[in-house]
Design a protein around this motif. Structure first.
Motif, short mmCIF file in Angstrom:
data_model
loop_
_atom_site.label_atom_id
_atom_site.label_comp_id
_atom_site.label_asym_id
_atom_site.label_seq_id
_atom_site.Cartn_x
_atom_site.Cartn_y
_atom_site.Cartn_z
N PRO A 216 0.81 -1.23 0.00
CA PRO A 216 0.00 0.00 0.00
C PRO A 216 0.84 1.28 0.00
O PRO A 216 0.30 2.34 -0.28
N GLU A 218 4.20 1.50 -1.44
CA GLU A 218 5.34 1.40 -2.36
C GLU A 218 6.66 1.29 -1.60
O GLU A 218 7.67 1.89 -1.98
N THR B 128 1.35 10.02 1.80
CA THR B 128 2.30 10.65 0.87
C THR B 128 1.99 10.20 -0.55
O THR B 128 1.09 9.40 -0.78
N SER B 129 2.77 10.70 -1.49
CA SER B 129 2.56 10.31 -2.89
C SER B 129 2.95 8.86 -3.12
O SER B 129 2.76 8.32 -4.20
N SER B 130 3.52 8.21 -2.10
CA SER B 130 3.84 6.78 -2.23
C SER B 130 2.61 5.90 -2.09
O SER B 130 2.70 4.69 -2.24
N PHE B 131 1.49 6.48 -1.71
CA PHE B 131 0.25 5.70 -1.54
C PHE B 131 -0.03 4.95 -2.84
O PHE B 131 -0.23 5.57 -3.89
N ASN B 132 -0.02 3.62 -2.77
CA ASN B 132 -0.04 2.81 -3.99
C ASN B 132 -1.47 2.61 -4.50
O ASN B 132 -2.00 1.50 -4.50
#
Lengths: 347, 401
Positions: A216, A218, B128-132
């Motif tokens: 979820p 990365e 964050t922008s890492s939210f997949n």
């Protein structure tokens, strides 16, 4: 301050790629993605950026003030607090610029040295171009000595308390085929046992890795040289990747890993064998600290029978390419479409 | 703003006063919560090693309860549809309770996910922008559960705030919200099913029937709980709930329980008519595998209770006898808690990817945290229901009216 510099740079990058046309769209996206933790949050929407930045600066100043007001706490503890703060709020390594990668590595090394007084080498080297790592395993040669397992544990600073191992060696009876259900992967007797053959499994560094898909945040991804890695500081420990891996390739730190001070391998890579905390996922990285320095993974060098072959799949003269082209190779659970970069063959 | 202030102070007063039995109930819930907090503290300190989970069975009691409660949350709101759309005002009383139940179930769901995390202090990484998103089904789940929580807090809050001031809630405002929440309820349950269904690594979960079966079992288990809750409210408060309401909900439970049984039968047929390697998890669950059979008694308890409850619900004579109805609902709720909880999660990991069987038994710490979260849900629901009922019955009103 750093943040503003970085974001300016980012804007410049974006601008350049805009000028150079659409073929650089990916690059610009990458540049946009390469932001620090704060900015990953803050720059999602431009309007929020200013306000949040002020807020964080305020918090930082506040925490700094709080500790500097205490006359008993020296300069050292203030620095330590600052370092811990920056480490906690750093961004995802996957999205960091080289500068940010170096900064976090420096912080981690400083922290370790201050804590133990020992020196540490930690690399943050990136994937080289024209490199794609692959692995081949010769079932005819493996005799089950487990030297690979021991070398792996030592090389990668795995938890000694729970005896964590990335590699499993399966002892299978002759004539049973690849019957994993009846295999013994925890044998304790003289080897090689008569009437048995041996086969090792570990992370296969799939080209289409399901574990990466499900994360979820990365915190795990495939590097350009094909290595599937984990940012141990970004992982939140939900273990979804573990459920998604069809190959039992992942290991979780259920408790704080124990490695005695003198046994710690101090040649480390941020994405590889650096020391982990409790509550995070880890896995085989094909010894990224070795393979990116031009060496073989520890398991390959440790194997006394030569059953393990590692190399660059893009190099037509590599040994791994010779095996793929001249042996009848196969992979496990190919029907799942995960495209492992780990082949088996027999003499 | 002063209206909300009045509502909160009035609500707190309402929630903190009551009969002796009420105080004992709330007091024991608080005690259980405190024990849960202590157990969680131990877990934070030592790591997840204090649970029964391992590299082989990496999700346990927490994720099982999470999965089950998503169903409860989704089903509670499905009662909204007939109440508001068909102008069935009597039903709307059940709906207010249903939405309170949904909020409590969602808070429990989110708590179960958080206590399952190895690094809860890093949960902000999702912001964050890492939210997949949209790749990871877990990120979908985070969005739909929080969105659903938001919807289910705002709609009852609006209705109650209007009633509190003695006004009539405007349908043009809340009906669209209600429609969204009904569709959203389907969404949260399907997304949660897809979380498991999308993993080819676990053949036991990797079946197209999982999503629909989640829905069917949720619409059996959730309303069954509502019937029990309504019976308690009827007996212990001045909030009148007509027999008609309970009968209607019982019909929903009956239909869903029947469909759930058909799907269960279909799954059993597929797994056992011609068992393949992929049937091993089901064999483990139903009959045990190579001498490992920890789940077998649980599973058969669930099947027997499921069939018995569905039978009792299907016969008019037993369904219309309220005592038997409550009993049947209790059986069904418990049966589905097993089936949709650890009866679903644990066998997914057994046998492991290379055929290894390691069984899972929850530890005391894990059970303590789990009970603590259930107590939190009961506590929250009791407060919500009490305040909601006080406003609905007109006992609690704004001073200006």
């Amino acid at each position: 301050m750093n943040n503003t510099v970085n974001s300016q740079k980012m804007k410049k990058n974006k601008f350049q790629s805009f000028l150079s046309g659409s073929k650089n769209q990916n690059d610009s996206k990458e540049a946009e993605n390469k932001k620090d933790g704060y900015s990953q949050v803050m720059e999602k929407k431009d309007g929020r950026r200013g306000a949040l930045k002020k807020l964080t600066l305020g918090l930082m100043a506040g925490s700094g003030l709080a500790s500097s007001c205490n006359p008993l706490k020296g300069d050292k503890s203030l620095k330590k607090a600052e370092l811990n703060w920056e480490e906690f709020f750093k961004g995802n390594y996957k999205l960091m610029t080289d500068k940010e990668k170096q900064a976090t590595v420096k912080r981690l090394v400083t922290r370790y040295e201050e804590k133990t007084g020992d020196h540490l080498n930690m690399s943050c080297s990136n994937a080289e171009s024209n490199v794609l790592f692959g692995y081949a395993f010769n079932i005819s040669k493996c005799r089950g000595y487990m030297d690979c397992v021991n070398a792996c544990v030592k090389e990668n600073n795995q938890d000694r308390a729970s005896e964590m191992q990335y590699i499993r060696i399966h002892e299978i009876q002759d004539g049973k085929g690849l019957n994993f259900e009846e295999a013994d992967d925890n044998y304790y007797h003289e080897i090689p046992a008569a009437g048995h053959f041996y086969l090792g499994t570990q992370c296969f560094h799939c080209d289409n890795p399901p574990c990466v898909e499900v994360c979820p945040v990365e915190a795990t991804w495939k590097e350009k040289d094909g290595l599937v890695v984990v940012d141990y500081d970004w992982c939140i420990g939900c273990r979804y990747c573990m459920a998604a891996c069809p190959y039992d390739g992942r290991r979780f730190n259920w408790a704080t890993p124990q490695v005695s001070q003198k046994e710690v391998n101090k040649n480390q890579h941020y994405l590889g064998n650096r020391l982990r905390a409790k509550g995070v996922m880890e896995k085989c990285t094909f010894c990224i600290q070795r393979s990116r320095a031009g060496k073989n993974p520890a398991c390959v060098d440790a194997c006394p029978t030569g059953a393990r072959i590692f190399g660059n799949l893009l190099d037509p003269n590599s040994e791994i390419r010779w095996i793929l082209e001249n042996k009848k190779v196969f992979r496990l659970k190919e029907e799942l479409g995960t495209e492992p970069k780990f082949w088996y063959y027999m003499d | 703003m002063s209206i909300f202030k009045q509502m909160i102070t009035g609500g707190l007063k309402e929630a903190s006063s009551g009969s002796r039995a009420y105080h004992i109930w709330m007091g024991s819930l608080t005690l259980i919560m405190l024990i849960g907090v202590f157990c969680y503290y131990v877990q934070l300190d030592k790591g997840l090693i204090v649970t029964g989970m391992s590299d082989r069975v990496s999700w346990g009691l927490y994720i099982s309860n999470f999965t089950f409660l998503v169903g409860v949350a989704a089903a509670a709101v499905m009662l909204v549809l007939p109440a508001y759309i068909f102008q069935d005002m009597d039903f709307s009383k059940a709906v207010l309770i249903g939405e309170g139940l949904a909020v409590s179930a969602l808070v429990m769901c989110l708590s179960f996910v958080i206590v399952d995390l190895g690094g809860p202090q890093d949960a902000w990484h999702m912001l964050t922008s890492s939210f997949n998103f949209p790749n990871s089904m877990l990120s979908w789940d985070v969005i739909v559960l929080n969105g659903y929580l938001f919807i289910n807090i705002t709609i009852p809050l609006y209705i109650l705030a209007m009633r509190f001031q003695g006004k009539v809630p405007d349908k043009r405002i809340y009906i669209p919200g209600v429609m969204i929440s009904v569709l959203w309820a389907l969404g949260i349950h399907l997304v949660t099913a897809f979380l498991y269904q999308g993993l080819p690594a676990r053949p036991y979960w990797n079946t197209a029937l999982l999503g629909p079966r989640f829905l069917a079992s949720a619409f059996a288990g959730g309303p069954a709980l509502i019937i029990i809750v309504l019976s308690v409210i009827r007996n212990y408060s001045d909030y009148s709930i007509e027999d008609k309401t309970i009968r209607k909900i019982a019909l929903i439970v009956t239909g869903a329980a029947q469909i759930n049984l058909i799907m269960l039968f279909s799954e059993i047929f597929k797994e056992f008519y011609f068992p393949t390697h992929h049937a091993e998890s089901a064999i483990y669950l139903f009959f045990g595998l190579k001498g490992h059979n920890a789940l077998v008694p649980w599973l058969w308890t669930s099947v027997v209770l499921n069939v018995l409850a569905t039978l009792m619900l299907s016969l008019h004579r037993t369904r219309n006898n309220f005592r038997l109805l409550y009993f049947a609902c209790g059986l069904l709720f418990f049966a589905i808690w097993i089936e949709k909880g650890f009866g679903l999660i644990i066998p997914g990991f057994i046998p492991g990817p290379w055929g290894k069987i390691v069984e899972y038994t929850p530890t005391g710490i894990e059970i303590g945290v789990t009970l603590g979260i259930w107590a939190l849900g009961c506590f929250l629901f009791t407060v919500l229901a009490r305040v909601g009922i006080a406003i609905e019955t007109g006992r609690l009103r704004s001073r200006s009216t």
